[in-house]
Motif scaffolding. Sequence first.
Motif, PDB file in Angstrom:
ATOM      1  N   CYS A 106     -20.163  11.753 -39.415  1.00 52.51           N
ATOM      2  CA  CYS A 106     -19.335  12.169 -40.558  1.00 52.51           C
ATOM      3  C   CYS A 106     -17.930  12.566 -40.112  1.00 52.51           C
ATOM      4  CB  CYS A 106     -19.996  13.322 -41.298  1.00 52.51           C
ATOM      5  SG  CYS A 106     -21.499  12.864 -42.199  1.00 52.51           S
ATOM      6  N   TRP A 107     -17.833  13.258 -38.971  1.00 49.94           N
ATOM      7  CA  TRP A 107     -16.514  13.650 -38.493  1.00 49.94           C
ATOM      8  C   TRP A 107     -15.672  12.432 -38.111  1.00 49.94           C
ATOM      9  CZ3 TRP A 107     -12.884  17.057 -38.574  1.00 49.94           C
ATOM     10  CH2 TRP A 107     -11.844  17.005 -37.645  1.00 49.94           C
ATOM     11  N   THR A 108     -16.282  11.444 -37.471  1.00 52.20           N
ATOM     12  CA  THR A 108     -15.522  10.248 -37.085  1.00 52.20           C
ATOM     13  C   THR A 108     -14.985   9.521 -38.310  1.00 52.20           C
ATOM     14  OG1 THR A 108     -17.518   8.843 -37.031  1.00 52.20           O
ATOM     15  CG2 THR A 108     -16.888   9.944 -34.985  1.00 52.20           C
ATOM     16  N   ASP A 155     -12.223  11.879 -39.989  1.00 53.56           N
ATOM     17  CA  ASP A 155     -11.012  11.935 -39.179  1.00 53.56           C
ATOM     18  C   ASP A 155     -10.249  10.621 -39.252  1.00 53.56           C
ATOM     19  OD1 ASP A 155      -9.218  13.183 -37.436  1.00 53.56           O
ATOM     20  OD2 ASP A 155     -10.153  12.278 -35.681  1.00 53.56           O
ATOM     21  N   THR A 205      -7.808  17.177 -33.207  1.00 51.83           N
ATOM     22  CA  THR A 205      -8.345  16.215 -34.185  1.00 51.83           C
ATOM     23  C   THR A 205      -8.138  14.776 -33.779  1.00 51.83           C
ATOM     24  OG1 THR A 205      -6.261  16.266 -35.439  1.00 51.83           O
ATOM     25  CG2 THR A 205      -8.003  17.822 -36.083  1.00 51.83           C
ATOM     26  N   PHE A 209     -10.864  11.454 -31.660  1.00 54.73           N
ATOM     27  CA  PHE A 209     -11.429  12.468 -32.548  1.00 54.73           C
ATOM     28  C   PHE A 209     -11.189  13.896 -32.068  1.00 54.73           C
ATOM     29  CE2 PHE A 209     -14.242   8.683 -32.552  1.00 54.73           C
ATOM     30  CZ  PHE A 209     -13.813   8.174 -33.775  1.00 54.73           C
ATOM     31  N   VAL A 220     -12.788  18.479 -31.367  1.00 60.85           N
ATOM     32  CA  VAL A 220     -13.877  18.630 -32.343  1.00 60.85           C
ATOM     33  C   VAL A 220     -14.879  17.493 -32.187  1.00 60.85           C
ATOM     34  CG1 VAL A 220     -14.469  18.740 -34.788  1.00 60.85           C
ATOM     35  CG2 VAL A 220     -12.379  19.848 -33.960  1.00 60.85           C
ATOM     36  N   GLY A 221     -14.379  16.261 -32.172  1.00 65.52           N
ATOM     37  CA  GLY A 221     -15.260  15.114 -31.993  1.00 65.52           C
ATOM     38  C   GLY A 221     -15.931  15.106 -30.637  1.00 65.52           C
ATOM     39  N   LEU A 281     -18.776  17.658 -30.672  1.00 68.44           N
ATOM     40  CA  LEU A 281     -19.944  17.166 -31.410  1.00 68.44           C
ATOM     41  C   LEU A 281     -20.685  16.100 -30.621  1.00 68.44           C
ATOM     42  CD1 LEU A 281     -18.433  16.950 -35.011  1.00 68.44           C
ATOM     43  CD2 LEU A 281     -20.175  18.556 -34.200  1.00 68.44           C
TER      44      LEU A 281
END
Length: 436
Positions: free
Chosen positions: A104-106, A109, A308, A340, A343-344, A347
Motif C-alpha cells: 500500500c505504501w509503494t 507513494d 518518502t 520509497f 518509510v518504505g 516496512l
Amino acid sequence: MMKTNGTTVERSLPFAAAVALLVLLAGDTGHAVELAPSVSPSAVMTSIFAFLWAALTLTLPLLRNSDTSPPRRHAEFIDGETSRSRKRHASATWVHVSLWMFMCWTVLDTALQKVTIQGVQNLACYFLFVSTVFLVTLCAKSGDAHRFARAVIFVGWVRAGIYAADLMRFGFGAQGVFAARSFAIQATLIMAVAISVSRGSGRATRLLPYVLFVEVVLSGSRTAMAVAGLLLVCAPLCSTSGPRRMRYLLRMSLIAAAGYAGLMHIQVLRDRFFTGDMVLVEGAVVNVSGRDLLWSVVSDHAGASPWTGFGGGSATNFVRQFVRTAGEPHNDWLRIWHDFGFVGMGLWAICFFGLMAHCALLARKNSGRDARPHCAALLSLLAVGMVMITDNILIYYYAMLPLGVIVGLSIANRDAEDAAGADVAAQDADRYGICR
C-alpha cells in the motif's frame, strides 16, 4: 445459479504452483527480444501475471465464503468450523498485514509522486510476490509443499540440462536459451529447495545442488556464485544428523579447495573477478563493473528526499538518464530507499527479516520432513537478500513469483498442521462426548 463449495479455491494453489514451475523452467527465454522501445517480454509477462493475480486476490476470498449449500452452512454453524478456519490463518496474519502495508505504501507513494511505466512494472513485481504469498497461504493444504518440491527438482534437472548444452555451445558465460544472469539467479532458488529436501532423498536430488553450483560458476555471475556457495555452506543446517554434517563439511572443503584453484588458475574466471573496474573491498581488489559509481549517484540523489523517496521506478529512470548504458541501479536495497524512502525501507525490512525469522523459528520447531518447507523458504529468502545487494531481483517476475510460492507454502504448512491438530481434537471431543 452455480454453487461454489471451495473447489475453485482448492484449484488455485495448483494453478499458482504450476505457473511458478513454468516460470522457473522458462525463465527469461525471450531476453533477446524487444517488442517495442522500452517494452520487453519480461515487462509484458509481469503485466499479465499481475493482472491475473489481482483478479485471484480479489475473487478467491469471496469464493471461499460464498458456499450457498444449506447443509454445509448449518454444519459450519453447529460444529464451529468457521472459527477453526479463522484460527488456521491466525499465525500468518502479521505476515500478510506487514506485506500489504508495504504494498500500500509503494502504491500511495508512487501515486503522490510521479507514475511512470517503469514504476508500474516495479509495483507489479512487488505485487506478484505479496499476492502469491497471500494466495498460497490461503489455499495450500498439508502435503502441497512436498509435491511442489519434487516438481522443482524435476524442473531443476531440465534447466541444468538445457544450460549444459548452452555451455558446450557458447562456452563460459553462455547466453543461449537462458541469459547467464537469470539462469544463475533462478538456480539459487532451485538449490534452496533441493538442499532442504536432500536428506533422505535419492541421489538425483542430492546431486542437483552441486551440478547447479558448477553451472552457476560457469555462467560468470559473481553474486550468484557467492550465494550458491553460501547455500551449500548452510546445507548442514537442514540436517540434525552429526555424521551427515561431517560429510557436508568434507564435501564443502573439497569444493572450496577446487574453487580457489579454479579462481587462481582459470584465466577467464580470474579475469571476471580481478580485471576491469576495480575497487578495494575488505583488503581485496575486486571488479564491481561500475556499480560503485551507480550506487554513489543514486544514494546522493536519494538523500534529497530521504523519508518518502521519489516513487516507484524513479531509481531506474534516474540511472538511465545519468548512465544510459546502465539500465538499473543494481542494488535493490538502495532502490527501495531511493523510491520509497526510509518509510518504505523500514516496512520492507520488517517484512523481509520478519519472514526470515518466522521461517527460521518454524524450521527449528519442526524436524525431518516437516522442517523442509521452512528450510526451503529460509534459504530462498537468504539467497534473495544477498542477490539484492548487487542486482535487481525484486523486479524480476521469474524470481519473485517462485519465491512467493516457496514462502507461502512454508507459512501454509504450519497453518495446515494447526488445522489438522484442531480437527483431531474435534474428532476426539465428538468420540468422547465432550461439549465444544
